[in-house]
Enzyme design. Structure first.
Site, PDB file in Angstrom:
ATOM      1  N   SER A   1       2.693   3.524  -8.911  1.00  0.00           N
ATOM      2  CA  SER A   1       1.421   3.454  -9.636  1.00  0.00           C
ATOM      3  C   SER A   1       1.573   4.212 -10.954  1.00  0.00           C
ATOM      4  CB  SER A   1       0.344   4.100  -8.768  1.00  0.00           C
ATOM      5  OG  SER A   1      -0.791   4.337  -9.542  1.00  0.00           O
ATOM      6  N   SER A   2       0.866   3.752 -11.980  1.00  0.00           N
ATOM      7  CA  SER A   2       0.996   4.411 -13.288  1.00  0.00           C
ATOM      8  C   SER A   2       0.598   5.893 -13.217  1.00  0.00           C
ATOM      9  CB  SER A   2       0.135   3.691 -14.331  1.00  0.00           C
ATOM     10  OG  SER A   2      -1.211   3.676 -13.938  1.00  0.00           O
ATOM     11  N   CYS A   3      -0.198   6.272 -12.196  1.00  0.00           N
ATOM     12  CA  CYS A   3      -0.665   7.664 -12.127  1.00  0.00           C
ATOM     13  C   CYS A   3       0.417   8.630 -11.642  1.00  0.00           C
ATOM     14  CB  CYS A   3      -1.906   7.774 -11.251  1.00  0.00           C
ATOM     15  SG  CYS A   3      -1.589   7.381  -9.541  1.00  0.00           S
TER      16      CYS A   3
ATOM     17  N   TYR B   1       0.536  12.676  -3.663  1.00  0.00           N
ATOM     18  CA  TYR B   1       0.729  11.222  -3.658  1.00  0.00           C
ATOM     19  C   TYR B   1       1.912  10.864  -4.572  1.00  0.00           C
ATOM     20  CZ  TYR B   1      -0.621   6.364  -4.798  1.00  0.00           C
ATOM     21  OH  TYR B   1      -0.645   5.013  -4.998  1.00  0.00           O
TER      22      TYR B   1
ATOM     23  N   LYS C   1       5.548   9.011  -3.703  1.00  0.00           N
ATOM     24  CA  LYS C   1       5.942   7.738  -4.331  1.00  0.00           C
ATOM     25  C   LYS C   1       7.249   7.891  -5.116  1.00  0.00           C
ATOM     26  CE  LYS C   1       2.560   4.812  -3.379  1.00  0.00           C
ATOM     27  NZ  LYS C   1       2.775   3.510  -2.765  1.00  0.00           N
TER      28      LYS C   1
ATOM     29  N   HIS D   1     -11.558   3.768  -6.364  1.00  0.00           N
ATOM     30  CA  HIS D   1     -11.063   3.924  -7.729  1.00  0.00           C
ATOM     31  C   HIS D   1     -12.223   3.711  -8.705  1.00  0.00           C
ATOM     32  CE1 HIS D   1      -7.127   3.131  -5.701  1.00  0.00           C
ATOM     33  NE2 HIS D   1      -6.827   4.158  -6.460  1.00  0.00           N
TER      34      HIS D   1
HETATM   35  N1  LIG Z   1      -5.539   0.109  -5.945  1.00  0.00           N
HETATM   36  C1  LIG Z   1      -4.984   0.408  -7.102  1.00  0.00           C
HETATM   37  O1  LIG Z   1      -5.671   0.556  -8.143  1.00  0.00           O
HETATM   38  C2  LIG Z   1      -3.492   0.576  -7.208  1.00  0.00           C
HETATM   39  C3  LIG Z   1      -2.951   0.841  -8.470  1.00  0.00           C
HETATM   40  C4  LIG Z   1      -1.581   0.975  -8.600  1.00  0.00           C
HETATM   41  C5  LIG Z   1      -0.773   0.895  -7.482  1.00  0.00           C
HETATM   42  N2  LIG Z   1      -1.308   0.633  -6.265  1.00  0.00           N
HETATM   43  C6  LIG Z   1      -0.397   0.582  -5.098  1.00  0.00           C
HETATM   44  O2  LIG Z   1      -0.564  -0.614  -4.388  1.00  0.00           O
HETATM   45  C7  LIG Z   1      -0.312  -0.404  -2.999  1.00  0.00           C
HETATM   46  C8  LIG Z   1      -1.453  -0.984  -2.174  1.00  0.00           C
HETATM   47  O3  LIG Z   1      -2.689  -0.387  -2.591  1.00  0.00           O
HETATM   48  P1  LIG Z   1      -4.115  -0.997  -2.196  1.00  0.00           P
HETATM   49  O4  LIG Z   1      -5.032  -0.643  -3.300  1.00  0.00           O
HETATM   50  O5  LIG Z   1      -3.963  -2.404  -1.751  1.00  0.00           O
HETATM   51  O6  LIG Z   1      -4.497  -0.067  -0.954  1.00  0.00           O
HETATM   52  P2  LIG Z   1      -5.417  -0.428   0.310  1.00  0.00           P
HETATM   53  O7  LIG Z   1      -6.396  -1.473  -0.018  1.00  0.00           O
HETATM   54  O8  LIG Z   1      -5.901   0.881   0.826  1.00  0.00           O
HETATM   55  O9  LIG Z   1      -4.374  -1.047   1.329  1.00  0.00           O
HETATM   56  C9  LIG Z   1      -3.411  -0.277   1.967  1.00  0.00           C
HETATM   57  C10 LIG Z   1      -3.153  -0.895   3.323  1.00  0.00           C
HETATM   58  O10 LIG Z   1      -2.169  -0.091   3.994  1.00  0.00           O
HETATM   59  C11 LIG Z   1      -2.572   0.038   5.352  1.00  0.00           C
HETATM   60  N3  LIG Z   1      -2.026   1.256   5.940  1.00  0.00           N
HETATM   61  C12 LIG Z   1      -2.251   2.536   5.557  1.00  0.00           C
HETATM   62  N4  LIG Z   1      -1.623   3.370   6.393  1.00  0.00           N
HETATM   63  C13 LIG Z   1      -0.988   2.602   7.320  1.00  0.00           C
HETATM   64  C14 LIG Z   1      -0.201   2.880   8.459  1.00  0.00           C
HETATM   65  N5  LIG Z   1       0.077   4.131   8.798  1.00  0.00           N
HETATM   66  N6  LIG Z   1       0.267   1.853   9.191  1.00  0.00           N
HETATM   67  C15 LIG Z   1      -0.024   0.580   8.859  1.00  0.00           C
HETATM   68  N7  LIG Z   1      -0.771   0.235   7.795  1.00  0.00           N
HETATM   69  C16 LIG Z   1      -1.249   1.242   7.032  1.00  0.00           C
HETATM   70  C17 LIG Z   1      -4.085   0.141   5.262  1.00  0.00           C
HETATM   71  O11 LIG Z   1      -4.668  -0.123   6.515  1.00  0.00           O
HETATM   72  P3  LIG Z   1      -6.081   0.563   6.858  1.00  0.00           P
HETATM   73  O12 LIG Z   1      -7.028   0.125   5.772  1.00  0.00           O
HETATM   74  O13 LIG Z   1      -6.385   0.017   8.195  1.00  0.00           O
HETATM   75  O14 LIG Z   1      -5.855   2.038   6.820  1.00  0.00           O
HETATM   76  C18 LIG Z   1      -4.393  -0.932   4.219  1.00  0.00           C
HETATM   77  O15 LIG Z   1      -4.507  -2.205   4.810  1.00  0.00           O
HETATM   78  C19 LIG Z   1      -0.140   1.108  -2.827  1.00  0.00           C
HETATM   79  O16 LIG Z   1       1.216   1.422  -2.724  1.00  0.00           O
HETATM   80  C20 LIG Z   1      -0.693   1.697  -4.105  1.00  0.00           C
HETATM   81  O17 LIG Z   1      -0.038   2.864  -4.467  1.00  0.00           O
HETATM   82  C21 LIG Z   1      -2.659   0.472  -6.089  1.00  0.00           C
END
Ligand SMILES: NC(=O)c1ccc[n+]([C@@H]2O[C@H](COP(=O)([O-])OP(=O)(O)OC[C@H]3O[C@@H](n4cnc5c(N)ncnc54)[C@H](OP(=O)(O)O)[C@@H]3O)[C@@H](O)[C@H]2O)c1
Length: 313
Positions: free
Chosen positions: A109-111, A138, A142, A181
């Site tokens: 992530s950019s952060c 975090y 990462k 967010h």
């Molecule tokens: N959202 C942003 O703005 C953003 C920006 C840059 C990068 N990213 C990156 O993109 C990736 C996905 O982010 P997202 O926003 O899609 O997050 P999200 O909606 O919270 O999805 C994460 C998923 O991972 C699952 N998970 C967490 N812990 C787990 C475990 N122990 N075992 C199995 N599954 C697990 C969660 O399940 P539960 O919900 O059931 O816990 C959820 O389905 C991350 O690596 C994040 O760093 C996100």
């Protein structure tokens, strides 16, 4: 390399990014997508992950599972952010290697770039300065994942990569008032204020509103993920972003214009809740490989506001 007949495991397929990747791979005709619910496989469990990968033998693994949250959640639960993310990615990377997975994609992530950097940020600037304190745990997790991938590529000649997106938004976003967010939080808070009587249409937002944020619709990242799944790259860390960058105040004004222009926006001016002032990504590397965002921001913002009203109210 990977194609529509390859077996692709999407870890975290119920999350915002994971569900988008699932939709895009299906749309592009991928026939053998593997998913598993968190209830059946907790990715922090090393033995269970090993067994799962050994049994299912994917050709590619996409790590969209992570412990993710906004600034307050990061401040309150640093132990969960570092330990869950370290465990999830370590288990998946090492099991993938042992089982000859051809391609692995992790998401950073950019952060997680250092906070005082010349912008736009190039991939080579990782680990060149101090991290933002609010999400240090975090970021350290990462960064460890990124270095793990690089090390495996060097030692075992694997082709594992990490895509580094800017702020994302889209369907299945988290609208929790404490953990979300900034963009989903703006949409929810402004929408709720719009429902009040005329004199009470006031919304109080965290911070000063001055930090600049680059945003990208999640399906664009899913498209980038599918693009790089099929591509062999020399570099293992690739920024994924857009040309949309504005101050939080300007995003708030735009969302207000779309939901209800009568809403009055106020900031609590708590600088501790601002986070990094700017984190614009340099997108030259992704472009050099042939990937570029095609997002129409105003259009997707309309879609997301509609989606929020349909599924969260
Ligand atoms: N959202 C942003 O703005 C953003 C920006 C840059 C990068 N990213 C990156 O993109 C990736 C996905 O982010 P997202 O926003 O899609 O997050 P999200 O909606 O919270 O999805 C994460 C998923 O991972 C699952 N998970 C967490 N812990 C787990 C475990 N122990 N075992 C199995 N599954 C697990 C969660 O399940 P539960 O919900 O059931 O816990 C959820 O389905 C991350 O690596 C994040 O760093 C996100």
């Amino acid at each position: 390399m990977i194609n529509i007949n390859s077996k692709v495991f999407i870890a975290g397929h119920n999350g915002m990014l994971g569900s988008s990747i699932y939709r895009i791979l299906k749309k592009k005709g991928y026939k053998k997508i593997i998913t598993v619910d968190k209830k059946k496989l907790d990715l922090r469990n090393q033995i269970a992950v090993k067994k799962f990968i050994k049994k299912n033998k994917p050709d590619a693994v996409i790590i969209a599972a992570a412990k993710v949250g906004g600034i307050k959640a990061n401040i309150k639960y640093p132990a969960n952010f570092i330990s869950d993310n370290l465990q999830i990615q370590t288990n998946l990377i090492s099991s993938s290697h042992i089982n000859n997975v051809k391609k692995l994609i992790l998401f950073g992530s950019s952060c997680i770039y250092p906070k005082h950097l010349k912008k736009p940020i190039k991939e080579s600037q990782i680990m060149t300065g101090l991290l933002e304190e609010t999400n240090e745990s975090y970021a350290v997790a990462k960064i460890a994942g990124i270095k793990m991938i690089e090390s495996f590529n060097k030692q075992y000649n694997t082709n594992y990569i990490c895509l580094m997106p800017c702020n994302l938004f889209g369907p299945n976003d988290n609208y929790d008032s404490q953990n979300s967010h900034f963009l989903p939080a703006l949409i929810k808070k402004i929408y709720l204020a719009s429902k009040a009587k005329k004199k009470d249409k006031v919304v109080k937002l965290w911070g000063t509103g001055k930090p600049l944020r680059e945003v990208l619709y999640v399906d664009e990242v899913a498209n980038a993920c599918e693009f790089f799944l099929r591509k062999k790259t020399k570099k293992s860390l690739i920024n994924i972003g857009s040309n949309v960058e504005m101050s939080i105040k300007n995003y708030a004004n735009l969302v207000k214009k779309k939901i209800d222009p009568l809403v009055l926006i106020k900031f609590d001016n708590d600088k501790n809740l601002d986070g990094v002032m700017r984190k614009k990504l340099n997108l030259t590397l992704a472009k050099s490989y042939g990937w570029k965002s095609k997002m129409n921001f105003s259009k997707v913002l309309d879609e997301i506001i509609r989606d929020f009203k349909n599924s969260h109210i």
